[in-house]
Each structure stands twice: as C-alpha cells, then as structure tokens.
Design a protein around this motif. Sequence first.
Motif: not given
Length: 472
Positions: A285-289, A293-295, A384-391
Amino acid sequence: MAKATTAYVCQECGASTAQWSGKCPGCLAWNTLAEEVTSKSGPEKPSAGGKVVALQTLDAEVPDAPRISSGLAELDRVIGGGLVPGSAILVGGDPGIGKSTLLLQAAAALANSGQTAIYFSGEEATAQVRLRAERLGIASAPVGLGAETGLAHILKTLGERKPAPDLVIIDSIQTLWSDQLESAPGTVSQVRACAQTLVRYAKRSGAAIVLVGHVTKDGQIAGPRVLEHMVDTVLYFEGDRGHQFRILRAVKNRFGPTDEIGVFEMTDRGLSEVANPSALFLAERADDVSGSCVFAGMEGSRPMLVEIQALLAPTSYATPRRSVVGWDSGRLAMTLAVLETRAGISLGADDVYLNVAGGLRINEPAADLAVAAALISAHTGAPVPMETVIFGEIGLSGEVRAVAHADQRLKEAAKLGFTSAIAPRNKRAKGAKNRKNSGIEMREISRLADLADSFQTPGKVSRLSNGAARHG
Ligand code: TYD
Ligand code: MG
C-alpha cells in the motif's frame, strides 16, 4: 447379474437412444448426447430381493465425524477440520494454478505423520512428480506414487492394499478412463463413471479420496458440473497467475461450513501457508494517495483487510467506462447511482476504474461503503487517512446499513495497527465500550452523505464543490 449396455442420454432433457447422433431426438438440442452404461434389468419390482429398512428417528447421539489432519493447516480449515475418512473431495481450478503442488504437499505431510497416502498422477510421469517433490523438499516422504490412468488398474491396486490407505489422490479425474465405456477420457460420461466408481470405493473402504478436476473456460469442472453432486466436498483453488497468493475455497461441504477460505503463497519451494493474509494484501500500500482505502472484510469466519482502489479519468466516450476488477460491476453501478442521487456526487463525466488490490475477489455488500469512500477520495483528491478502515452496506435511499461481524473486523484492524474505523451506526450495540477496547476510534455514520465529511480534513476539499457544480 444384469447385462451392462451403453445408451446415449441427452444431458438436457434425459431422452435416451441406442445410437449416438449430433442432435437429440427429444429436445432437438445439439451435442448433448453422452454415453452412459445402463443395465438391462429394467425398473426394480417390489419383489426383486429387496429388504425392509429399519427406520430410525432423527434424534440420537451422533458422534462427530472423525478427522485426519492433512498436515496443512489452511487445507484443514477449509474442509472443516481435517479429512473425513470415506469422504470424497473434488479440487477444481485452472490449469497451472497449483493443484498438483498443493496435493503433493498434503500427501507428503500426511505420510510424514504416519498415515498412508497414495498419489496417482495421470498427467505427469513419475520422474516429473519426483522432480517436483525434490524441489518441494518432500522427496523423502513415504508417499505411494503411481502414474496410471486406467481406472481398473487403479482400483485393483487400491483393492490390494489392506488396510485401505488413509488418503488417495487422483490427479486428474479428466485423465482417467474406464474400459466399460467407449468414449474418450475427459468426456462427460467417462469422468462421471470414473468418479462414481472412485466415490463408491471411498465409501466402502474408508479411504478419503481427492479428485483433481480442471475447470473449463466457463468456470465449470469437467463439463456441466457433473461431479459436484457426487462428492462430499467441492473446493476451488483460485488465484491470479500474476500474483503469488492462491485461495482455496469450499463451495460445497457436507461436513463443515462452506464459506471458509485458505490462503497460500506460491514460492519457488512450493505453496506456503499464509496465516495472516491481511498483512499480505496490504503489503504494497502506498502512503496517502487519493482514491484508495482499506476495507475490513470477512471471508467465512476470517476477517480480511484489503485495499480498494478507484481511479477517475475524464471520459472521451459518449458512455463513460466502468471497469471493475475483484468486485461486482452491478454493485458498482448501484453505488455510483446512490452517490449521485443521495450524496450529490456525480461521476457521470468520468471513466471509473475500480480495483481490489492483490487480486482478491470480494463478494460482500459490506464493501459498498469502502468503494464509495475510494470513489469520493478519487473525486475530491483528499486521501482517506492511512490508519482508517471502512466497512458498511449502502442502501438505495442512501442509508448506511449495519453488517455482521463488526467486532471481528475491528479486532483484525487493531491487530494490524489501524486506529480508526468508519462504520455503520450500530443500533443494537450493547455499548461503545467494547469497541473502544479494541483500540479503534469509531466514526459511525448512518447516511452516505456523511461519508465525505468523515474522512476529509477541512481545507483539503478541492474538487468536491467544483465537481458537483461541474456535473450539476
Ligand atoms: P501445478 O501444481 O502443476 O498446477 P496444476 O496442477 O493446478 O495444473 O503448478 C504449476 C505452477 O506452479 C507452475 O506454473 C510453476 C508453479 N510452481 C512454483 O512456482 N513453485 C513450485 O515450487 C512449484 C512446484 C510450482
Ligand atoms: Mg496438475
């Protein structure tokens, strides 16, 4: 004993004729007649030597099916805790995906733990299999190896083994042939007849049997799913040839759940088990692009974090392109429509490319919110902030719906160092305390329209207002 004869039976309508022809005389379909062995005795009559079956009740103590560990933890997990003696497993997959490698490794692990394993290869000569075993570092395992395609020879060999082996692998079922039939190996009738005989052998002898089946172009194992109903367990070995990891998935299992997956990585020394797939899928995963986002997903009972990427480009077509890899294109269309109608974000002038990084395929509606976030982020340019997950699942009226296993998703995210989550508001939650415990800051939203605000830092909003104006 009744005399065996062959008949040609239409696979569509069931009409039977004595002679083959290209067109079924019953339903007029082309190329549907397949050779079958039948016996001449006709329908059974009540007096024909039947015996009265003692009927049982449903409630009685049932001992758990005994299990033998295959030696590969990921394989055991997918089949529900180990091989069940007397059961038949079908392993399907594209040619070259690693089925032979997987099963040879399983056979070796099993043999090394003191059980008996026999591997019949119909595709490779013994020398080739030995070479592979050497490469895998398992050449010393006491596996019985045979290069044979004749069903009669295989049955004779197995019949001589007393006690019966614990595991028999047939690689592959498409190469077997039975001399009872005239048709060529690999035809539906041969595959079915051979599989039926081997399944019967497994039930009778108590050996667990694994049949390898190649998948045809339209994604079916050896023709019209002829084998799936015969066996107890159907596993698919999938993966992208361009990626290193492989996924073993149960699609049918009489002895366990069907939504489990096992994750392997193909290395130069064979398949190695991946105990923590999320780390693998997020490794690059690349930084701050923006647009990524991470699911926090679930595969069976196992939480799995994957990166979802979206890219927008001004379209040069009358109808903009929508290209999806790893997700359902119908759900993408729906998400785009809801974004436009309920959140005022129109992507009608853009080509949309959506990708699940790493080559995984996601089937869960819970990915809706992560897809929407990737699209919004690509649209506004705000990462989307790097340290955030979404579902979360998105409904047609723009509401964000709760999904199952929220706690497990959050726990996995915390384990991998994520500190915040954008998730549906959980109306039934016993208390937010639980979630804080997992070290994750929750940003609960109930409407899609709130999603953009939930990850954008003020001042960074660049294209959103322009975009809305441009398309509005
Ligand atoms: P194989 O098990 O023969 O596939 P299948 O039986 O499903 O047709 O796997 C073949 C591929 O796996 C082949 O392209 C090379 C690769 N491979 C490795 O990368 N490392 C290994 O150690 C082995 C044995 C195979
Ligand atoms: Mg093979």
